[in-house]
Design a protein around this motif. Structure first.
Motif, PDB file in Angstrom:
ATOM      1  N   VAL A   1     -73.602 -69.283  39.672  1.00 33.23           N
ATOM      2  CA  VAL A   1     -73.488 -67.925  40.205  1.00 33.23           C
ATOM      3  C   VAL A   1     -74.266 -66.951  39.318  1.00 33.23           C
ATOM      4  CG1 VAL A   1     -71.895 -66.028  40.715  1.00 33.23           C
ATOM      5  CG2 VAL A   1     -71.233 -68.377  41.288  1.00 33.23           C
TER       6      VAL A   1
ATOM      7  N   GLY B   1     -73.358 -69.092  26.571  1.00 39.51           N
ATOM      8  CA  GLY B   1     -72.982 -69.799  25.347  1.00 39.51           C
ATOM      9  C   GLY B   1     -74.160 -70.547  24.735  1.00 39.51           C
TER      10      GLY B   1
ATOM     11  N   LYS C   1     -79.374 -71.516  26.212  1.00 40.99           N
ATOM     12  CA  LYS C   1     -79.090 -70.873  27.500  1.00 40.99           C
ATOM     13  C   LYS C   1     -79.582 -69.422  27.485  1.00 40.99           C
ATOM     14  CE  LYS C   1     -75.272 -73.629  29.265  1.00 40.99           C
ATOM     15  NZ  LYS C   1     -73.949 -73.636  29.889  1.00 40.99           N
TER      16      LYS C   1
ATOM     17  N   TYR D   1     -72.378 -65.517  23.379  1.00 41.42           N
ATOM     18  CA  TYR D   1     -70.987 -65.223  23.033  1.00 41.42           C
ATOM     19  C   TYR D   1     -70.416 -66.224  22.024  1.00 41.42           C
ATOM     20  CZ  TYR D   1     -69.029 -68.962  25.970  1.00 41.42           C
ATOM     21  OH  TYR D   1     -68.697 -70.183  26.495  1.00 41.42           O
TER      22      TYR D   1
ATOM     23  N   ASN E   1     -67.314 -63.256  35.569  1.00 39.15           N
ATOM     24  CA  ASN E   1     -67.108 -64.673  35.875  1.00 39.15           C
ATOM     25  C   ASN E   1     -66.153 -65.376  34.932  1.00 39.15           C
ATOM     26  OD1 ASN E   1     -68.817 -65.089  38.107  1.00 39.15           O
ATOM     27  ND2 ASN E   1     -70.635 -65.222  36.805  1.00 39.15           N
TER      28      ASN E   1
ATOM     29  N   TYR F   1     -58.727 -70.996  33.436  1.00 35.06           N
ATOM     30  CA  TYR F   1     -58.343 -71.994  34.443  1.00 35.06           C
ATOM     31  C   TYR F   1     -57.660 -73.238  33.853  1.00 35.06           C
ATOM     32  CZ  TYR F   1     -61.578 -69.463  37.616  1.00 35.06           C
ATOM     33  OH  TYR F   1     -62.243 -68.520  38.367  1.00 35.06           O
TER      34      TYR F   1
ATOM     35  N   VAL G   1     -65.914 -65.637  48.184  1.00 36.97           N
ATOM     36  CA  VAL G   1     -67.159 -65.613  48.980  1.00 36.97           C
ATOM     37  C   VAL G   1     -66.874 -65.694  50.479  1.00 36.97           C
ATOM     38  CG1 VAL G   1     -67.548 -68.107  48.680  1.00 36.97           C
ATOM     39  CG2 VAL G   1     -69.476 -66.595  49.174  1.00 36.97           C
TER      40      VAL G   1
ATOM     41  N   ASN H   1     -73.501 -77.570  31.782  1.00 33.49           N
ATOM     42  CA  ASN H   1     -74.364 -77.474  32.965  1.00 33.49           C
ATOM     43  C   ASN H   1     -75.306 -76.285  32.823  1.00 33.49           C
ATOM     44  OD1 ASN H   1     -71.967 -75.725  33.280  1.00 33.49           O
ATOM     45  ND2 ASN H   1     -72.875 -75.188  35.236  1.00 33.49           N
TER      46      ASN H   1
HETATM   47  P1  NDP Z   1     -71.025 -72.187  36.334  1.00 27.77           P
HETATM   48  O1  NDP Z   1     -72.173 -72.969  36.820  1.00 27.77           O
HETATM   49  O2  NDP Z   1     -71.244 -70.827  35.822  1.00 27.77           O
HETATM   50  O3  NDP Z   1     -70.302 -73.069  35.232  1.00 27.77           O
HETATM   51  C1  NDP Z   1     -69.282 -72.524  34.475  1.00 27.77           C
HETATM   52  C2  NDP Z   1     -69.850 -71.919  33.166  1.00 27.77           C
HETATM   53  O4  NDP Z   1     -68.857 -71.095  32.616  1.00 27.77           O
HETATM   54  C3  NDP Z   1     -70.148 -72.943  32.111  1.00 27.77           C
HETATM   55  O5  NDP Z   1     -71.447 -73.471  32.224  1.00 27.77           O
HETATM   56  C4  NDP Z   1     -69.946 -72.173  30.836  1.00 27.77           C
HETATM   57  O6  NDP Z   1     -71.181 -71.638  30.408  1.00 27.77           O
HETATM   58  C5  NDP Z   1     -69.027 -71.012  31.229  1.00 27.77           C
HETATM   59  N1  NDP Z   1     -67.719 -71.116  30.605  1.00 27.77           N
HETATM   60  C6  NDP Z   1     -66.841 -72.132  30.718  1.00 27.77           C
HETATM   61  N2  NDP Z   1     -65.732 -71.873  30.000  1.00 27.77           N
HETATM   62  C7  NDP Z   1     -65.923 -70.658  29.426  1.00 27.77           C
HETATM   63  C8  NDP Z   1     -65.146 -69.842  28.564  1.00 27.77           C
HETATM   64  N3  NDP Z   1     -63.924 -70.226  28.150  1.00 27.77           N
HETATM   65  N4  NDP Z   1     -65.655 -68.667  28.160  1.00 27.77           N
HETATM   66  C9  NDP Z   1     -66.901 -68.270  28.555  1.00 27.77           C
HETATM   67  N5  NDP Z   1     -67.685 -69.003  29.375  1.00 27.77           N
HETATM   68  C10 NDP Z   1     -67.194 -70.176  29.800  1.00 27.77           C
HETATM   69  O7  NDP Z   1     -69.926 -72.110  37.463  1.00 27.77           O
HETATM   70  P2  NDP Z   1     -70.019 -71.258  38.787  1.00 27.77           P
HETATM   71  O8  NDP Z   1     -71.249 -70.463  38.781  1.00 27.77           O
HETATM   72  O9  NDP Z   1     -69.740 -72.137  39.929  1.00 27.77           O
HETATM   73  O10 NDP Z   1     -68.772 -70.279  38.646  1.00 27.77           O
HETATM   74  C11 NDP Z   1     -68.811 -69.157  37.768  1.00 27.77           C
HETATM   75  C12 NDP Z   1     -67.569 -68.326  38.012  1.00 27.77           C
HETATM   76  O11 NDP Z   1     -67.593 -67.853  39.359  1.00 27.77           O
HETATM   77  C13 NDP Z   1     -66.263 -69.088  37.861  1.00 27.77           C
HETATM   78  O12 NDP Z   1     -65.307 -68.233  37.303  1.00 27.77           O
HETATM   79  C14 NDP Z   1     -65.898 -69.432  39.280  1.00 27.77           C
HETATM   80  O13 NDP Z   1     -64.521 -69.620  39.452  1.00 27.77           O
HETATM   81  C15 NDP Z   1     -66.385 -68.199  40.001  1.00 27.77           C
HETATM   82  N6  NDP Z   1     -66.686 -68.398  41.417  1.00 27.77           N
HETATM   83  C16 NDP Z   1     -66.061 -67.564  42.292  1.00 27.77           C
HETATM   84  C17 NDP Z   1     -66.327 -67.634  43.613  1.00 27.77           C
HETATM   85  C18 NDP Z   1     -65.673 -66.659  44.519  1.00 27.77           C
HETATM   86  O14 NDP Z   1     -65.794 -66.810  45.739  1.00 27.77           O
HETATM   87  N7  NDP Z   1     -64.987 -65.656  43.983  1.00 27.77           N
HETATM   88  C19 NDP Z   1     -67.236 -68.654  44.173  1.00 27.77           C
HETATM   89  C20 NDP Z   1     -67.882 -69.464  43.155  1.00 27.77           C
HETATM   90  C21 NDP Z   1     -67.592 -69.342  41.821  1.00 27.77           C
HETATM   91  P3  NDP Z   1     -71.459 -71.286  28.848  1.00 27.77           P
HETATM   92  O15 NDP Z   1     -72.214 -72.444  28.302  1.00 27.77           O
HETATM   93  O16 NDP Z   1     -72.257 -70.037  28.943  1.00 27.77           O
HETATM   94  O17 NDP Z   1     -70.133 -71.130  28.198  1.00 27.77           O
END
Ligand code: NDP
Length: 339
Positions: free
Chosen positions: A164, A184, A188, A204, A227, A255, A280, A328
């Motif tokens: 996203v 992170g 990235k 962060y 997010n 989560y 969404v 990812n």
């Molecule tokens: P991402 O591809 O962004 O993957 C999740 C990323 O979140 C990880 O790569 C990681 O990146 C980061 N992350 C994980 N844990 C933490 C943490 N504790 N603190 C900070 N960063 C963290 O997933 P999506 O793009 O699919 O989803 C992103 C967000 O959007 C989620 O919260 C998801 O639930 C939400 N979402 C909501 C939707 C809606 O309809 N409202 C639909 C789809 C997604 P890093 O290496 O930077 O930490």
């Protein structure tokens, strides 16, 4: 392309903390045959999403949790391999909640109907789960409809190198905004600035991340596409401008815990921030038009799409944790079978 069995991940127990393979039973069923009005779909790609963790739990959520013993819910793309339905013909490429399994039976009783994709797609199938799929649509509607970005605005997005977030920053740039991503690690951060064209990144995981955030948002923040939740959200909110907007998309930092997801409300009052939670699917009627626009942006290079692809359905329960460990880049997808 075909397989003799239908492997299914059935939810055995609700995860405590991190998702474990032992939270599922991997069962093998015969490949289904279509009943009247039904079609059988060979699943090709499975979308792994942070919300999978929510669906596995029984927390308050926007859809019913996956029942214990049921096939794990998951978005996917597949091909129709047998059909007794007028809605699907053999060879159609389809997208929907196909589940963590090799085959899905689509039919008139589907709560959310499986959709047929156009035959000539301008992008690859994994991208249809990412930048041109639900995560791209999430970025699109959350930013454009709820964030209401104006040229010159500073837009901050967390989980900025994910599915996203990476699209949010790029759409912000298309709208003349200053895009700041929070992610992170240095790799990235470098990727979102150098490859995706964000104006600045905040790592962060670095000890000085709060100072970094301050330095790259000298005029405050007009839109926070949230997010992550937790202390990152609070630090961003503390820098938000008067009458700024905050589409609340996700709170992934909470989560894997049983704790309520908390936040400081005072900036909402003092700075009159317009906070709006959304899913969404709230924008379902506008999907077709938005998908076209996203696909055009990707096909013409205005937006770069990125997928992390894990091979093999059997790896889904371990691969999903990549989302929580930041392993990812862009959209996380499992490849189940060759196209
Ligand atoms: P991402 O591809 O962004 O993957 C999740 C990323 O979140 C990880 O790569 C990681 O990146 C980061 N992350 C994980 N844990 C933490 C943490 N504790 N603190 C900070 N960063 C963290 O997933 P999506 O793009 O699919 O989803 C992103 C967000 O959007 C989620 O919260 C998801 O639930 C939400 N979402 C909501 C939707 C809606 O309809 N409202 C639909 C789809 C997604 P890093 O290496 O930077 O930490």
């Amino acid at each position: 392309m075909s397989s003799n069995v239908n492997r299914q991940f059935r939810l055995k127990s609700r995860p405590v903390g991190k998702i474990k393979t032992s939270d599922f039973d991997l069962v093998e069923e015969p490949v289904p045959t279509p009943g009247p009005g039904e079609a059988v779909i060979r699943n090709l790609y499975l979308s792994l999403d942070p919300t999978n963790r929510i669906w596995m739990s029984d927390m308050d959520q926007y859809m019913p949790p996956v029942e214990i013993g049921a096939v794990m819910r998951g978005g996917g793309i597949g091909k129709v391999v047998a059909s007794n339905s007028d809605a699907y013909k053999v060879g159609d490429t389809v997208s929907g909640l196909l589940g963590w399994q090799d085959y899905y039976v689509a039919g008139p009783n589907d709560e959310i109907p499986v959709g047929v994709l156009p035959p000539e797609l301008p992008v690859g199938l994994p991208t249809m789960l990412g930048a041109c799929g639900l995560t791209g649509l999430t970025a699109y509607f959350g930013l454009l409809e709820l964030g209401q970005p104006k040229a010159g605005d500073t837009v901050v997005v967390s989980a900025a190198a994910g599915a996203v977030g990476s699209v949010v920053g790029q759409i912000a740039k298309l709208n003349g905004c200053r895009a700041v991503g929070i992610a992170g690690g240095p790799d990235k951060c470098k990727w979102i600035v150098e490859e995706l064209g964000f104006d600045a990144a905040v790592d962060y995981k670095a000890p000085d991340w709060r100072e970094q955030l301050e330095a790259v948002t000298p005029d405050g923040i007009d839109v926070n596409f949230e997010n992550v939740g937790g202390e990152i959200m609070e630090a961003v909110m503390a820098r938000m401008n008067l009458f700024s907007r905050m589409p609340l998309c996700g709170m992934i930092s909470g989560y894997n815990t049983d704790e309520p997801m908390r936040g400081d409300f005072s900036p909402i009052l003092m700075r009159r921030i317009n906070v709006r939670g959304f899913i969404v699917t709230d924008f379902l009627e506008k999907y077709a038009e938005a998908t076209m626009e996203l696909a055009t942006w990707v096909a013409t290079g205005k937006i770069k799409s990125q997928e992390t692809i894990v091979e093999g359905l059997e790896n889904a329960p371990t691969a999903v944790n990549k989302l929580f460990e930041g392993e990812n880049l862009g959209k996380l997808v499992v490849k189940i079978a060759d196209e």
